[in-house]
Scaffold this active site. Structure first.
Site, PDB file in Angstrom:
ATOM      1  N   CYS A  52       4.024   3.494  -6.301  1.00 58.09           N
ATOM      2  CA  CYS A  52       2.841   2.671  -6.560  1.00 58.09           C
ATOM      3  C   CYS A  52       2.596   2.540  -8.062  1.00 58.09           C
ATOM      4  O   CYS A  52       2.184   1.484  -8.549  1.00 58.09           O
ATOM      5  CB  CYS A  52       1.624   3.257  -5.868  1.00 58.09           C
ATOM      6  SG  CYS A  52       1.243   4.957  -6.348  1.00 58.09           S
ATOM      7  N   HIS A 335      -2.879   7.091  -5.758  1.00 53.54           N
ATOM      8  CA  HIS A 335      -2.351   5.732  -5.642  1.00 53.54           C
ATOM      9  C   HIS A 335      -2.646   4.931  -6.905  1.00 53.54           C
ATOM     10  O   HIS A 335      -3.637   5.178  -7.598  1.00 53.54           O
ATOM     11  CB  HIS A 335      -3.002   5.054  -4.427  1.00 53.54           C
ATOM     12  CG  HIS A 335      -2.318   3.807  -3.963  1.00 53.54           C
ATOM     13  ND1 HIS A 335      -0.947   3.664  -3.928  1.00 53.54           N
ATOM     14  CD2 HIS A 335      -2.812   2.624  -3.504  1.00 53.54           C
ATOM     15  CE1 HIS A 335      -0.638   2.461  -3.467  1.00 53.54           C
ATOM     16  NE2 HIS A 335      -1.751   1.811  -3.211  1.00 53.54           N
ATOM     17  N   ASN A 356      -2.975  -4.566  -3.998  1.00 56.86           N
ATOM     18  CA  ASN A 356      -2.229  -3.398  -3.533  1.00 56.86           C
ATOM     19  C   ASN A 356      -0.729  -3.718  -3.526  1.00 56.86           C
ATOM     20  O   ASN A 356      -0.332  -4.854  -3.761  1.00 56.86           O
ATOM     21  CB  ASN A 356      -2.702  -2.992  -2.143  1.00 56.86           C
ATOM     22  CG  ASN A 356      -2.492  -1.524  -1.856  1.00 56.86           C
ATOM     23  OD1 ASN A 356      -1.781  -0.835  -2.580  1.00 56.86           O
ATOM     24  ND2 ASN A 356      -3.095  -1.031  -0.788  1.00 56.86           N
TER      25      ASN A 356
END
Length: 399
Positions: A52, A335, A356
């Site tokens: 991520c 994240h 995202n």
């Protein structure tokens, strides 16, 4: 008459671009109106990989390029991962294994790679997962091969090791991620990774990071103490109110933010929403399962949060709360995502619009709406262009 009809249709289209329709199944589902939305590149999918930090930060730099030049790029995450995992392995060996080797990283890792190694476009390397017969990244086998290799070198009982272990590791990296090109052609021009990075129109000295904790003095820099912050870059420590001022000022002035934080809380749902849930108020709600909140499974809690929607009671984060959650391991570095806008729901509550890297998942095709309370409560740190920082804060930090 035709002119009236056309104008009416245009009005409907305009409203549709700024506000979403009410959900007939869940009347509590937010209906969002965009306050400010900055340009972003396409939604990517990190799939089964702990990258991520790579996807979100390269997405951030893609947005920075869009703002600076108007050009759209798809930068290569595999290039950054290849270079970064080698560097991280070298550190682990230098420290004889007394540090973590893992898939994770920080926003600083792609910046370091861009500045020191350059970058290439996505198509200059094999598509993620294609080298081992998958359609996207799947690091299960990759790290099950690479981690023991690195640890066996780092924990070796030999009095002296050769540099050949790096050759072997590079073979593993190239086998699963692809070999980083020394030269490639893009839009008719030939580049090296360094000349390509230099052509993107960005100044790598423009990027600074911020956090807010009281175990270090405000208006000073420190290396945030999380394991994946392994390069130990320095981050500016500011009071919690200034943290939000920076975020809001950046967005309203056309900038995006590379955000790292905690998404393991029950208030973060897989449907594309995130609330800083006030669990005490939920416990006290009578006539429903809320009275047994603490006994519920995480999945059930997230389901309740989704059903309550705009009526979720929230905690307003404080400096003391942030520090306590960090010190007791509740606030974790889970994240990385890209904050690119602000929207408000039908009750006027404001949310950050967040890109995202899980593909087009959730109810908003890969976009999350995270309340300002959630973001401020769960921020570990974030990277932003120093020109997006309010002048008074820049002056205090001398940036």
């Amino acid at each position: 008459m035709k002119k009236v009809i056309v104008l009416a249709l245009l009005a409907v289209c305009t409203l549709g671009a700024h506000a979403e329709k009410k959900d007939s199944v869940n009347p509590n589902k937010p209906v969002f109106t965009v306050v400010k939305k900055n340009p972003i590149t396409s939604i990517k999918d990190q799939n089964r990989s702990g990258t991520c930090w790579d996807y979100s930060t390269l997405s951030y730099f893609e947005s920075e390029i869009l703002k600076a030049t108007g050009k759209t790029y798809d930068l290569c995450e595999s290039f950054v991962a290849n270079k970064t995992y080698m560097d991280r392995a070298i550190q682990v060996v230098r420290l004889h294994g007394d540090c973590q080797f893992s898939e994770g990283g920080s926003t600083y890792d792609p910046l370091y790679c861009l500045e020191h190694y350059g970058i290439c476009p996505e198509k200059a390397m094999p598509f993620p997962g294609s080298l081992y017969g998958d359609s996207l990244n799947n690091f299960g086998e990759f790290f099950s091969v690479m981690t023991p290799y690195v640890q066996s070198v780092a924990k070796s009982s030999l009095k002296k090791i050769s540099s050949q272990w790096k050759v072997g590791l590079q073979g593993i990296l190239d086998a699963y991620l692809g070999k980083c090109p020394e030269q490639f052609t893009y839009e008719g021009k030939t580049y090296t990774p360094k000349t390509f990075a230099a052509s993107l129109g960005l100044d790598w000295n423009n990027y600074v990071s911020f956090t807010s904790f009281s175990h270090h003095p405000f208006w000073t820099q420190f290396a945030v103490e999380v394991q994946d912050n392994w390069r130990n870059p320095l981050t500016w420590n500011v009071p919690i109110d200034d943290l939000q001022k920076i975020l809001d000022n950046a967005i309203m002035n056309g900038y995006t933010i590379a955000w790292g934080g905690d998404v393991s809380e029950e208030g973060f749902t897989r449907k594309g929403l995130a609330y800083n849930v006030d669990e005490k108020k939920l416990e006290n709600m009578k006539g429903s399962d809320m009275a047994r909140w603490l006994k519920l499974t995480p999945a059930k809690k997230k389901s309740i949060v989704d059903s309550l929607g705009v009526n979720v009671p929230e905690v307003v984060p404080t400096q003391k709360q942030r520090q306590e959650r960090f010190d007791d391991w509740e606030l974790t570095d889970d994240h990385g995502m890209l904050i690119f806008g602000i929207a408000k729901d039908q009750n006027g509550k404001e949310y950050y619009m967040v890109k995202n890297s899980w593909g087009k998942s959730g109810d908003y095709d890969g976009i999350w709406y995270m309340t300002k309370n959630f973001i401020i409560a769960n921020t570990m740190d974030f990277m932003v262009n120093k020109n997006a920082v309010p002048k008074d804060i820049r002056k205090k930090c001398n940036i």
